[in-house]
Design a protein around this motif. Structure first.
Motif, mmCIF file in Angstrom:
data_model
loop_
_atom_site.group_PDB
_atom_site.id
_atom_site.type_symbol
_atom_site.label_atom_id
_atom_site.label_comp_id
_atom_site.label_asym_id
_atom_site.label_seq_id
_atom_site.Cartn_x
_atom_site.Cartn_y
_atom_site.Cartn_z
ATOM 1 N N ARG A 1 0.838 -1.206 0.000
ATOM 2 C CA ARG A 1 0.000 0.000 0.000
ATOM 3 C C ARG A 1 0.867 1.249 0.000
ATOM 4 O O ARG A 1 0.603 2.207 -0.728
ATOM 5 C CB ARG A 1 -0.916 0.011 1.230
ATOM 6 C CG ARG A 1 -2.114 -0.864 1.089
ATOM 7 C CD ARG A 1 -3.088 -0.655 2.249
ATOM 8 N NE ARG A 1 -4.007 -1.762 2.273
ATOM 9 C CZ ARG A 1 -3.829 -2.883 2.970
ATOM 10 N NH1 ARG A 1 -2.802 -3.017 3.755
ATOM 11 N NH2 ARG A 1 -4.710 -3.853 2.905
ATOM 12 N N LEU B 1 2.317 1.874 -3.419
ATOM 13 C CA LEU B 1 1.339 2.503 -4.307
ATOM 14 C C LEU B 1 1.198 3.992 -4.009
ATOM 15 O O LEU B 1 1.160 4.818 -4.927
ATOM 16 C CB LEU B 1 -0.025 1.810 -4.176
ATOM 17 C CG LEU B 1 -0.172 0.496 -4.930
ATOM 18 C CD1 LEU B 1 -1.343 -0.297 -4.394
ATOM 19 C CD2 LEU B 1 -0.337 0.766 -6.414
ATOM 20 N N CYS C 1 -7.397 2.773 -7.391
ATOM 21 C CA CYS C 1 -7.484 1.338 -7.095
ATOM 22 C C CYS C 1 -8.932 0.882 -6.957
ATOM 23 O O CYS C 1 -9.297 -0.190 -7.444
ATOM 24 C CB CYS C 1 -6.712 1.012 -5.827
ATOM 25 S SG CYS C 1 -4.923 1.155 -5.990
ATOM 26 N N PHE D 1 -9.693 0.182 -0.818
ATOM 27 C CA PHE D 1 -8.228 0.155 -0.839
ATOM 28 C C PHE D 1 -7.641 -0.741 0.253
ATOM 29 O O PHE D 1 -6.726 -1.522 -0.007
ATOM 30 C CB PHE D 1 -7.694 1.584 -0.704
ATOM 31 C CG PHE D 1 -6.215 1.711 -0.875
ATOM 32 C CD1 PHE D 1 -5.608 1.375 -2.072
ATOM 33 C CD2 PHE D 1 -5.427 2.180 0.155
ATOM 34 C CE1 PHE D 1 -4.237 1.499 -2.242
ATOM 35 C CE2 PHE D 1 -4.054 2.316 0.004
ATOM 36 C CZ PHE D 1 -3.460 1.972 -1.203
ATOM 37 N N TYR E 1 -7.853 -5.016 -0.179
ATOM 38 C CA TYR E 1 -7.071 -5.843 -1.104
ATOM 39 C C TYR E 1 -6.054 -6.673 -0.345
ATOM 40 O O TYR E 1 -5.449 -6.204 0.616
ATOM 41 C CB TYR E 1 -6.333 -4.972 -2.127
ATOM 42 C CG TYR E 1 -7.218 -4.384 -3.191
ATOM 43 C CD1 TYR E 1 -7.739 -5.174 -4.203
ATOM 44 C CD2 TYR E 1 -7.523 -3.030 -3.194
ATOM 45 C CE1 TYR E 1 -8.559 -4.641 -5.190
ATOM 46 C CE2 TYR E 1 -8.333 -2.486 -4.176
ATOM 47 C CZ TYR E 1 -8.843 -3.287 -5.170
ATOM 48 O OH TYR E 1 -9.643 -2.759 -6.137
ATOM 49 N N LEU F 1 -2.101 -4.559 -8.584
ATOM 50 C CA LEU F 1 -2.425 -3.135 -8.733
ATOM 51 C C LEU F 1 -1.160 -2.308 -8.950
ATOM 52 O O LEU F 1 -1.145 -1.388 -9.768
ATOM 53 C CB LEU F 1 -3.179 -2.625 -7.506
ATOM 54 C CG LEU F 1 -4.636 -3.011 -7.403
ATOM 55 C CD1 LEU F 1 -5.157 -2.743 -5.999
ATOM 56 C CD2 LEU F 1 -5.468 -2.268 -8.433
#
Length: 77
Positions: free
Chosen positions: A19, A22, A40, A52, A55, A63
């Motif tokens: 995370r 990203l 996302c 978010f 996931y 992603l």
């Protein structure tokens, strides 16, 4: 610390790391964290759209790869 139940198949630390990766990519192109969160949730991965934080590690990796392709095409144009 938040407990994210959907990361049962991988460690919570791995999910958090992905995370953060990203979010870092989002900042790298001049966007905020909210941008990648919305991106996302809008586009999803493996024909799955989730919140978010819902996931799992495999989906977050997908992603990240998908977002890297988007950045590559955005920069190359």
């Amino acid at each position: 610390m938040n407990v994210l139940p959907d990361c049962e198949d991988a460690s919570k630390a791995r999910c958090e790391k992905l995370r953060k990766a990203l979010i870092a990519k989002s900042y790298a192109i001049g966007e905020r964290a909210a941008f990648i969160k919305c991106w996302c949730e809008k586009y999803g991965v493996f024909n799955t759209k989730k919140k978010f934080n819902d996931y799992n590690a495999q989906e977050l990796k997908g992603l990240l790869e998908k977002f890297n392709r988007v950045i590559k095409h955005r920069v190359c144009k």
